[in-house]
Design a protein around this motif. Structure first.
Motif, short mmCIF file in Angstrom:
data_model
loop_
_atom_site.label_atom_id
_atom_site.label_comp_id
_atom_site.label_asym_id
_atom_site.label_seq_id
_atom_site.Cartn_x
_atom_site.Cartn_y
_atom_site.Cartn_z
N GLN A 161 1.42 1.68 -9.11
CA GLN A 161 0.00 1.60 -8.77
C GLN A 161 -0.63 2.99 -8.69
OE1 GLN A 161 0.80 -2.58 -6.37
NE2 GLN A 161 -0.22 -0.95 -5.27
N SER A 162 -0.14 3.90 -9.53
CA SER A 162 -0.53 5.30 -9.46
C SER A 162 -0.98 5.82 -10.82
CB SER A 162 0.63 6.14 -8.93
OG SER A 162 0.93 5.82 -7.59
N HIS A 163 -1.34 7.10 -10.84
CA HIS A 163 -1.78 7.75 -12.07
C HIS A 163 -1.27 9.20 -12.06
CE1 HIS A 163 -4.39 9.20 -15.33
NE2 HIS A 163 -4.47 10.29 -14.57
N TYR A 164 -0.74 9.62 -13.20
CA TYR A 164 -0.34 11.02 -13.41
C TYR A 164 -0.03 11.21 -14.89
CZ TYR A 164 4.29 8.83 -13.24
OH TYR A 164 5.38 8.00 -13.45
N GLY A 165 -0.01 12.46 -15.33
CA GLY A 165 0.56 12.78 -16.62
C GLY A 165 -0.33 12.67 -17.83
N LEU A 166 -1.63 12.94 -17.72
CA LEU A 166 -2.48 12.96 -18.92
C LEU A 166 -2.11 14.12 -19.85
CD1 LEU A 166 -6.05 12.02 -17.63
CD2 LEU A 166 -4.52 10.64 -19.05
N ALA A 168 0.85 -1.19 0.00
CA ALA A 168 0.00 0.00 0.00
C ALA A 168 0.89 1.25 0.00
CB ALA A 168 -0.91 0.00 1.23
N ALA A 169 0.68 2.19 -0.91
CA ALA A 169 -0.41 2.31 -1.88
C ALA A 169 0.03 3.33 -2.93
CB ALA A 169 -1.70 2.77 -1.20
N GLY A 170 -0.85 3.50 -3.92
CA GLY A 170 -0.63 4.49 -4.96
C GLY A 170 -1.41 5.78 -4.72
N LEU A 171 -1.29 6.70 -5.67
CA LEU A 171 -2.01 7.98 -5.61
C LEU A 171 -2.31 8.42 -7.04
CD1 LEU A 171 0.14 10.43 -6.54
CD2 LEU A 171 1.10 9.90 -4.31
N ALA A 172 -3.16 9.42 -7.17
CA ALA A 172 -3.51 9.95 -8.50
C ALA A 172 -3.41 11.46 -8.50
CB ALA A 172 -4.91 9.52 -8.90
N LEU A 173 -2.75 11.99 -9.53
CA LEU A 173 -2.79 13.41 -9.85
C LEU A 173 -3.65 13.57 -11.09
CD1 LEU A 173 -0.42 13.52 -7.84
CD2 LEU A 173 0.75 15.09 -9.39
N PHE A 174 -4.78 14.25 -10.94
CA PHE A 174 -5.69 14.44 -12.07
C PHE A 174 -6.55 15.66 -11.82
CE2 PHE A 174 -8.48 12.59 -9.08
CZ PHE A 174 -9.79 12.61 -9.55
N ASP A 175 -7.06 16.25 -12.88
CA ASP A 175 -7.86 17.48 -12.80
C ASP A 175 -9.34 17.09 -12.71
OD1 ASP A 175 -8.93 19.99 -12.96
OD2 ASP A 175 -8.22 20.40 -15.00
N TYR A 176 -9.80 16.86 -11.47
CA TYR A 176 -11.16 16.33 -11.31
C TYR A 176 -12.23 17.37 -11.64
CZ TYR A 176 -12.86 18.68 -7.06
OH TYR A 176 -13.35 19.61 -6.16
N ASP A 177 -11.92 18.66 -11.47
CA ASP A 177 -12.92 19.70 -11.65
C ASP A 177 -12.75 20.49 -12.94
OD1 ASP A 177 -10.58 20.90 -10.84
OD2 ASP A 177 -11.45 21.95 -9.12
N GLY A 178 -11.79 20.11 -13.77
CA GLY A 178 -11.64 20.74 -15.09
C GLY A 178 -11.20 22.17 -15.06
N ASP A 179 -10.51 22.61 -13.99
CA ASP A 179 -10.09 24.01 -13.91
C ASP A 179 -8.66 24.22 -14.40
OD1 ASP A 179 -8.67 22.87 -11.85
OD2 ASP A 179 -9.26 24.34 -10.34
N GLY A 180 -8.02 23.15 -14.90
CA GLY A 180 -6.72 23.30 -15.53
C GLY A 180 -5.52 22.93 -14.70
N ASP A 181 -5.72 22.62 -13.39
CA ASP A 181 -4.57 22.22 -12.58
C ASP A 181 -4.81 20.83 -12.00
OD1 ASP A 181 -6.35 22.69 -10.46
OD2 ASP A 181 -5.54 24.67 -10.07
N ASP A 182 -3.73 20.21 -11.51
CA ASP A 182 -3.79 18.86 -10.96
C ASP A 182 -4.25 18.88 -9.52
OD1 ASP A 182 -3.06 17.24 -13.12
OD2 ASP A 182 -0.93 17.56 -12.77
N ASP A 183 -5.28 18.10 -9.24
CA ASP A 183 -5.71 17.83 -7.88
C ASP A 183 -5.07 16.50 -7.44
OD1 ASP A 183 -7.66 20.12 -8.01
OD2 ASP A 183 -8.50 18.83 -9.57
N ILE A 184 -5.17 16.18 -6.15
CA ILE A 184 -4.45 15.00 -5.62
C ILE A 184 -5.44 14.07 -4.91
CG2 ILE A 184 -2.54 14.19 -4.22
CD1 ILE A 184 -1.38 17.02 -4.31
N TYR A 185 -5.37 12.80 -5.28
CA TYR A 185 -6.19 11.78 -4.63
C TYR A 185 -5.26 10.76 -3.98
CZ TYR A 185 -10.08 8.48 -4.03
OH TYR A 185 -11.05 7.63 -3.51
N PHE A 186 -5.38 10.64 -2.66
CA PHE A 186 -4.55 9.71 -1.91
C PHE A 186 -5.36 8.47 -1.56
CE2 PHE A 186 -2.63 13.85 -0.71
CZ PHE A 186 -1.31 13.60 -1.09
#
Length: 536
Positions: free
Chosen positions: A485-490, A39-57
C-alpha cells in the motif's frame, strides 16, 4: 563476476537524527475494528523537484469510541540532505485527516510534477501538485473519491496507452461499524479474520485528459470480480507492450489482470500460476513487489503473507506463466512464523542483483497472551541474493538497524542521502517510523535512471529499461505504487558491481518506441528524455 560472499550489509537506525517526529496512530481504543490491522503505507517521492526523495507518512484517524486532544493527520517531510528532514505538511497543504491506508504518486495532469492519491477508509483524496511547493485537493472535480470504501493499495498506470495516467484503486472489504465482529481466543480479545466481511471489487478510473476521471470498473472487466485487495503493483509481465496489474488478495486467490492493450482486462491469476502458492493454497496476501530477481530479462513477483505461510517468490517463466520458486531459491526462508507486510526487491550492495527486504510484525496485539510461540513485535528481514538464483538470510549480520523490534507495515526504498546506495524507510503502526541508513562497505558501482516522457506520460510510468554492462544485463520497469500500500522507486536504481562502463541502455516506452544509449559512465543519475539516443 562471481557471487559475493553473503553477510556484507550494514544498516543503521538514524531516525533520531532526522528531525522526523511523526508518530502513527491507528485510531484504536480497544474495540479492535479490522481497519486498524491494515494501516498503513507511505510514499517516497520528490514533491518539490529538487532531485531527492521526500517522505509522506499516512496516518489513521479516531475510530468510533476513540477520543483525542489533537487531530491526527498525514505528514510530509522535505528532504534537506544529510539526513535532515523538515515537516512541510502545513505549508504544502497535504495534512489529510482521513484514515490513511494506501498511497501512490504520479503526474496525472502531465505538468511535470508529482501528484498524490490517498486510498483511505472513507473518501479518498487526490492532491494536485501546484509546482511551487503546495498542493490543492481536487478530489471532487476529478471525480475520484471512490465512495465510502476500506482502501488498500493503489497505482497510477497508463492502461490504454493514450499518454496520461489512469488509476487503479484496490478495495479491501465491506465494513461499517454496525458490521463489526468481535472474537476471543481462550478469553483473549483479538481482531476478526477478513472472511467475516464480504469481499468487494476494485475500482478503475480512466483519465479523461481534462483533469477529470471516469469510473470504468465494469466496462474494463475489473468490476465483476470481488476480492480482499491489499498490495498492488502494475507491470508488463508478458512483455506485450501494455501494463498489467497484480493484486495481492487477503485470504483468497490473487488477481492478475492481463491488459489487451486497450485498457480492458482479463483475470488470469489461476492460469498464469500466481493465484495460489505451490501447494494450491490461497494466502493472506499482503504486499507485492516486482523486479527481475535472476536477471533473465523477465519481471518476477514477490508477495508477502500471513503467519504459517511463506512469503512467496513467483518466477516469470515466459509465455505468460509463473512458478512458485520460494523453496528452491530460499526467498521465503524464516518467514513462516512471521506476518509479513511491506517488501522490496532492491540491490542494497550494488552487486548487480536484487536482494529482499521484508517488513514483519503481528497484527494481533494480544498474540502473546494466547500463543507463546508468537510475538507482536518482530525484527524485519533481509535476504541477500547470492547471484546464483538463491537467497540467504543475512538479518543478524546486517548491522544494528536490522535488530529493531517493532511491528511494521509499509516500506519505501530510495537513496535518501544520495551516496549511491539504497536506504530504507519503514512505517510502524502506533510508533515512530524507522529510517535505516545503508552503510554497507565496498558497494559496487551504480546507475540511476529517471525518465521524461514526451508523447507518453511525463515520468515514464510503465516504461521498461534494460542496462547492459559487459556480462551483466538487467531489466526494470517504472512503477507508480507498489509493496504494501505504498509508493517508491520512480527512478530506477541499477547496481553494477565492479563493471566500470555501461555498454548500452534501452528504454522501451509505452506505445512501442525504443530509445538506445551507448557508452554510459557509471556512478551517476541520468534523466533520459523520450526520443533521445546516442552516447552519453
Amino acid at each position: 563476476m562471481g557471487p559475493a560472499a553473503p553477510g556484507g550489509f550494514h544498516f543503521r537506525d538514524v531516525t533520531s537524527q532526522t528531525g522526523i517526529d511523526f508518530v502513527h496512530t491507528d485510531g484504536s481504543s480497544g474495540r479492535r475494528y479490522i481497519v486498524e490491522t491494515v494501516a498503513a503505507g507511505l510514499a517516497l517521492f520528490d514533491y518539490d523537484g529538487d532531485g531527492d526523495d521526500d517522505i509522506y507518512f499516512l496516518n489513521g484517524a479516531p475510530l468510533r469510541g476513540t477520543s483525542t486532544e489533537t487531530t491526527p493527520r498525514n505528514r510530509l517531510y522535505r528532504n534537506d540532505g544529510h539526513w535532515r528532514f523538515t515537516d512541510v505538511t502545513e505549508s504544502a497543504g497535504v495534512g489529510d485527516t482521513g484514515y490513511g491506508l494506501g498511497v501512490t504518486a504520479g503526474d496525472y495532469d502531465n505538468d511535470g510534477d508529482l501528484d498524490l492519491y490517498l486510498n483511505n477508509f472513507g473518501p479518498n483524496v487526490l492532491y494536485r501538485n501546484n509546482g511551487e511547493g503546495t498542493f490543492t485537493d481536487v478530489t471532487e472535480e476529478a471525480g475520484v473519491a471512490n465512495g465510502d470504501q476500506v482502501g488498500a493499495g493503489t497505482c497510477f498506470l497508463d492502461m490504454d496507452a493514450d499518454g496520461d495516467l489512469d488509476l487503479y484503486v484496490a478495495n479491501y472489504l465491506v465494513f461499517s461499524y454496525d458490521q463489526h465482529k468481535t472474537l476471543t481466543s481462550n478469553g483473549v480479545p483479538l481482531y476478526a479474520n477478513p472472511r467475516f466481511y464480504k469481499p468487494v471489487s476494485d475500482t478503475v478510473f480512466r483519465n479523461n485528459g481534462d483533469g477529470t476521471f471516469s469510473n470504468v470498473s465494469q466496462s474494463c472487466g475489473v468490476g465483476g470480480h470481488a476480492g480482499w485487495g491489499m498490495g498492488v503493483v502494475c507491470a508488463d509481465y508478458d512483455q506485450d507492450g501494455d501494463t498489467d496489474i497484480f493484486v495481492a488478495n487477503d485470504v483468497a486467490e490473487n488477481f492478475l489482470w492481463q491488459n489487451d492493450g486497450t485498457g480492458r482486462f482479463m483475470e488470469v491469476g489461476l492460469i498464469s500460476g500466481v493465484a495460489y502458492d505451490m501447494h494450491g493454497d490461497e494466502q493472506g496476501s499482503m504486499g507485492v513487489d516486482c523486479a527481475d530477481f535472476n536477471n533473465d530479462g523477465r519481471l518476477d513477483f514477490f508477495q508477502t503473507s500471513y503467519q504459517d505461510q511463506l512469503a512467496t517468490l513467483y518466477q516469470n517463466m515466459g509465455g505468460g506463466t509463473f512458478q512458485d520458486v520460494t523453496m528452491t531459491t530460499g526467498a521465503g526462508r524464516q518467514t513462516l512464523a512471521a506476518v509479513t507486510w511491506g517488501t522490496g526487491l532492491v540491490d542494497f550492495d550494488n552487486d548487480g542483483d536484487r536482494d529482499l527486504f521484508i517488513a514483519q510484525g503481528h497484527l494481533q496485539d494480544t498474540i502473546e497472551r494466547y500463543d507463546d510461540a508468537r510475538t507482536y513485535h518482530q525484527k524485519n528481514h533481509l535476504m541477500e541474493n547470492t547471484g546464483t538464483g538463491s537467497y540467504v538470510d543475512v538479518t543478524e549480520s546486517s548491522g544494528p538497524g536490522m535488530q529493531v523490534r517493532l511491528t511494521s507495515r509499509g516500506v519505501g526504498f530510495g537513496d535518501l542521502d544520495q551516496d549511491g546506495d539504497m536506504d530504507v524507510v519503514v512505517l510502524n503502526p502506533r510508533q515512530r517510523p524507522t529510517l535505516l541508513r545503508n552503510d554497507t562497505a565496498n558497494c559496487g558501482n551504480w546507475l540511476r535512471v529517471g525518465l521524461r516522457g514526451i508523447k507518453t506520460n511525463r515520468f515514464g510510468v510503465g516504461a521498461q529499461v534494460r542496462v547492459i554492462a559487459g556480462d551483466l544485463t538487467m531489466a526494470d520497469e517504472v512503477h507508480s505504487g507498489r509493496g504494501y500500500q505504498s509508493h517508491y522507486g520512480l527512478k530506477l536504481h541499477f547496481g553494477l558491481g565492479k563493471r566500470a562502463k555501461i555498454d548500452r541502455i534501452e528504454v522501451k516506452w509505452i506505445g512501442g518506441r525504443t530509445d538506445v544509449y551507448r557508452n554510459v559512465d557509471v556512478n551517476q543519475e541520468l534523466c533520459l528524455v523520450e526520443g533521445g539516443t546516442g552516447s552519453i
